[in-house]
Design a protein around this motif. Structure first.
Motif, short mmCIF file in Angstrom:
data_model
loop_
_atom_site.label_atom_id
_atom_site.label_comp_id
_atom_site.label_asym_id
_atom_site.label_seq_id
_atom_site.Cartn_x
_atom_site.Cartn_y
_atom_site.Cartn_z
N LYS A 50 -35.94 -0.63 -1.13
CA LYS A 50 -35.06 0.14 -2.02
C LYS A 50 -35.87 1.17 -2.80
O LYS A 50 -35.49 2.33 -2.89
N ASP B 184 -35.37 5.09 -2.48
CA ASP B 184 -34.96 5.85 -3.66
C ASP B 184 -35.95 6.97 -3.97
O ASP B 184 -35.55 8.07 -4.34
N LYS C 155 -28.74 -4.33 1.63
CA LYS C 155 -27.70 -4.36 0.60
C LYS C 155 -26.49 -5.17 1.06
O LYS C 155 -25.73 -5.68 0.24
N ARG D 219 -32.12 -0.04 4.10
CA ARG D 219 -31.63 -0.36 2.76
C ARG D 219 -30.17 -0.79 2.80
O ARG D 219 -29.78 -1.74 2.13
N GLN E 272 -36.97 -5.79 -1.46
CA GLN E 272 -36.53 -4.87 -2.51
C GLN E 272 -37.44 -3.64 -2.61
O GLN E 272 -37.01 -2.59 -3.09
#
Length: 162
Positions: A77, A81, A36, A32, A74
């Motif tokens: 992510k 999370d 990013k 991640r 994505q």
């Protein structure tokens, strides 16, 4: 460059399999952070900015493939999370299919192999879409993308540790 690699420690974590939930979470966090760090058009902002940046630079038929590849990136992510924030689990459950996973994740070694395979495919697609004019910046971008793909491939090919 499109990709700015954060640091060797994060990249190194990608080369190892994930046998436990903690190792899987660590690999997802490292991945991640790398995603990013993508710079799009010389601006920080992560992989999510790629479709808008490429919109006028690619044929229209490439658009859906780019959007799908970025959605795969994505999804990392969302998976990361969910591993660290309980309230993020519903979003992750809806997006894990993009990484070949289902919720809850029970086999962390297989899950990490799946994540790396899907991310490799997404990066490969983006690299192919970017294959355009041969400039120094373009060459550096491709080298950085190749570095990420190489680390991911090595992680995928590495035998499981005892």
């Amino acid at each position: 460059p499109l990709v700015r690699l954060p640091n060797a420690e994060r990249i190194t974590r990608l080369a190892f399999d994930a046998h436990t939930e903690a190792e899987f979470d660590s690999r997802l966090s490292a991945l991640r952070e790398i995603l990013k760090s993508f710079e799009v058009g010389g601006q920080p902002g992560g992989a999510g900015r790629i479709p808008a940046f490429l919109k006028d630079k690619l044929p229209a038929e490439a658009g859906p493939r780019i959007v799908d590849a970025v959605a795969t990136l994505q999804a990392v992510k969302h998976a990361r999370d969910a591993a660290q924030h309980v309230d993020a689990a519903p979003d992750a459950a809806r997006e894990l299919w993009r990484l070949g996973l289902s919720y809850p994740i029970t086999d962390h070694a297989q899950a990490w192999r799946s994540v790396t395979a899907y991310v490799i495919d997404a990066l490969r697609l983006l690299r192919e879409a970017l294959a355009g004019p041969h400039t120094r910046d373009h060459a550096l971008t491709l080298l950085a993308a190749d570095a990420l793909e190489t680390y991911a491939c090595e992680a995928e090919a590495a035998p499981d540790a005892p």
